[in-house]
Write an enzyme that holds these catalytic residues in place. Structure first.
Site, PDB file in Angstrom:
ATOM      1  N   LYS A 100       0.841  -1.202   0.000  1.00 24.17           N
ATOM      2  CA  LYS A 100       0.000   0.000   0.000  1.00 24.17           C
ATOM      3  C   LYS A 100       0.877   1.253   0.000  1.00 24.17           C
ATOM      4  O   LYS A 100       0.616   2.218  -0.721  1.00 24.17           O
ATOM      5  CB  LYS A 100      -0.959  -0.017   1.201  1.00 24.17           C
ATOM      6  CG  LYS A 100      -2.077  -1.042   1.036  1.00 24.17           C
ATOM      7  CD  LYS A 100      -2.914  -1.278   2.287  1.00 24.17           C
ATOM      8  CE  LYS A 100      -3.919  -2.410   2.028  1.00 24.17           C
ATOM      9  NZ  LYS A 100      -4.771  -2.734   3.188  1.00 24.17           N
TER      10      LYS A 100
ATOM     11  N   GLN B 136      -4.773  -1.436   9.348  1.00 23.42           N
ATOM     12  CA  GLN B 136      -4.704  -2.766   8.738  1.00 23.42           C
ATOM     13  C   GLN B 136      -5.315  -3.814   9.667  1.00 23.42           C
ATOM     14  O   GLN B 136      -4.998  -3.856  10.856  1.00 23.42           O
ATOM     15  CB  GLN B 136      -3.233  -3.107   8.410  1.00 23.42           C
ATOM     16  CG  GLN B 136      -3.052  -4.392   7.624  1.00 23.42           C
ATOM     17  CD  GLN B 136      -3.668  -4.351   6.228  1.00 23.42           C
ATOM     18  OE1 GLN B 136      -3.736  -3.308   5.587  1.00 23.42           O
ATOM     19  NE2 GLN B 136      -4.126  -5.487   5.741  1.00 23.42           N
TER      20      GLN B 136
ATOM     21  N   ASP C 182     -11.097   2.732   3.577  1.00 21.75           N
ATOM     22  CA  ASP C 182     -11.383   1.304   3.421  1.00 21.75           C
ATOM     23  C   ASP C 182     -12.872   1.056   3.164  1.00 21.75           C
ATOM     24  O   ASP C 182     -13.261  -0.014   2.722  1.00 21.75           O
ATOM     25  CB  ASP C 182     -11.007   0.540   4.711  1.00 21.75           C
ATOM     26  CG  ASP C 182      -9.623  -0.085   4.642  1.00 21.75           C
ATOM     27  OD1 ASP C 182      -9.227  -0.526   3.542  1.00 21.75           O
ATOM     28  OD2 ASP C 182      -8.953  -0.141   5.686  1.00 21.75           O
TER      29      ASP C 182
HETATM   30  N1  GUN Z   1      -7.166  -6.825   5.893  1.00 21.45           N
HETATM   31  C1  GUN Z   1      -7.499  -7.574   4.818  1.00 21.45           C
HETATM   32  N2  GUN Z   1      -7.990  -6.810   3.834  1.00 21.45           N
HETATM   33  C2  GUN Z   1      -7.965  -5.533   4.297  1.00 21.45           C
HETATM   34  C3  GUN Z   1      -8.344  -4.284   3.735  1.00 21.45           C
HETATM   35  O1  GUN Z   1      -8.825  -4.173   2.597  1.00 21.45           O
HETATM   36  N3  GUN Z   1      -8.147  -3.207   4.531  1.00 21.45           N
HETATM   37  C4  GUN Z   1      -7.647  -3.292   5.785  1.00 21.45           C
HETATM   38  N4  GUN Z   1      -7.504  -2.179   6.500  1.00 21.45           N
HETATM   39  N5  GUN Z   1      -7.290  -4.436   6.337  1.00 21.45           N
HETATM   40  C5  GUN Z   1      -7.451  -5.548   5.592  1.00 21.45           C
END
Ligand code: GUN
Length: 283
Positions: free
Chosen positions: A52, A96, A119
């Protein structure tokens, strides 16, 4: 079978965003910025967060990184979120998941301002998606819609079967497919006659987290199959929820794992950050 190249499509999207970020910066004399919070040392989460941040760098989005130890108190995380909610130079906040067990993910998600929730996990954004109002769309389902559209797959009127009902993928996917006028069926662990239902799908979204579960018995000839799985087989090899080699001849379109849905999630996150910055300058 047409292989849907998520790596290439996500690259195109990131290139478009890069251009837009650059114009945004010039027009507004400010950055687009994302705060990324990682708690603990889950190895998969570390890889996701690294990717990311890399995408931020590529698109010109400023990433501000917080790496907190696993034993961080929930209160400390919540006050960091409060601080980031208040900061005018932060457009998006990403925590996350999964979080360490002593933390309540719902409580943490609720604390992020819906206006910075890139998100799309906050109930306000989930509710907006449900009723068709604008808001942040969850990245993986939004990325799948984008994959289908950019591959020339029409969704309108199609029978779409979604296997999996998670808050991150299955449930929001069903709402986005409905918004695109598909006829949607959501299946899960209690579904009876899963094979028969999947076999009627024009578009099958596989998101159950079981390595190579979907074999040719589940697939209609000519179906479009989107594999959201990121699984490990008995040998520890990365694979999807679909048995790629077994179904590839049957499908009209199929996504690989890796290189299908995964890269799209990150591209859509970048899109949400840019969207947030644009909304915030309008205010
Ligand atoms: N854990 C697995 N997929 C995601 C996501 O799309 N965003 C976040 N913040 N955590 C995750």
């Amino acid at each position: 079978m047409n292989l849907i190249d998520g790596k290439k499509i996500s690259q195109d999207i990131k290139d478009e965003i890069k251009e837009e970020v650059s114009s945004f910066k010039e027009a507004n004399n400010r950055d687009v910025s994302l705060a990324v919070i990682l708690v603990g040392d889950d190895s998969a989460s570390k890889v996701y967060v690294k990717n990311k941040k890399k995408a931020c760098e590529y698109t010109g989005i400023k990433s501000v990184s917080y790496e907190l130890p696993a034993e961080t108190k929930e209160e400390e995380l919540l006050s960091l979120i409060d601080e980031l909610n208040e900061r005018s130079d932060i457009d998006g906040i990403l925590v996350q998941l999964p979080l360490p067990k002593h933390m309540d993910e719902n409580k943490v998600t609720l604390r992020i301002s819906p206006e910075k929730d890139v998100d799309g996990f906050h109930p306000v954004n989930v509710g907006n998606l449900l009723i068709g109002n604008p808001g942040f769309l969850p990245c993986t389902p939004a990325g799948i819609i984008e994959l289908l559209k950019r591959s020339g797959v029409s969704i309108d009127g199609k029978r779409c079967v979604i296997a999996g009902r998670s808050n991150i993928v299955g449930k929001p996917m069903s709402l986005l497919m409905l918004r695109e006028n598909a006829t949607v069926t959501v299946c899960h662990s209690h579904t009876k006659e899963l094979k028969e239902i999947c076999k009627r799908a024009d578009i099958l979204i596989a998101a159950i987290g079981k390595p190579r579960f979907f074999t040719r018995d589940y697939i209609k000839e000519g179906a479009v199959v989107i594999d959201v799985g990121m699984d490990r087989d008995a040998e520890g090899k990365l694979c999807g929820d679909c048995d790629f080699d077994d179904i590839k001849e049957l499908c009209s379109y199929l996504t690989p794992v890796p290189g299908g849905v995964g890269p799209m999630t990150i591209a859509m996150l970048m899109k949400n950050c840019l969207f947030s910055a644009k909304m915030r300058v309008k205010k």
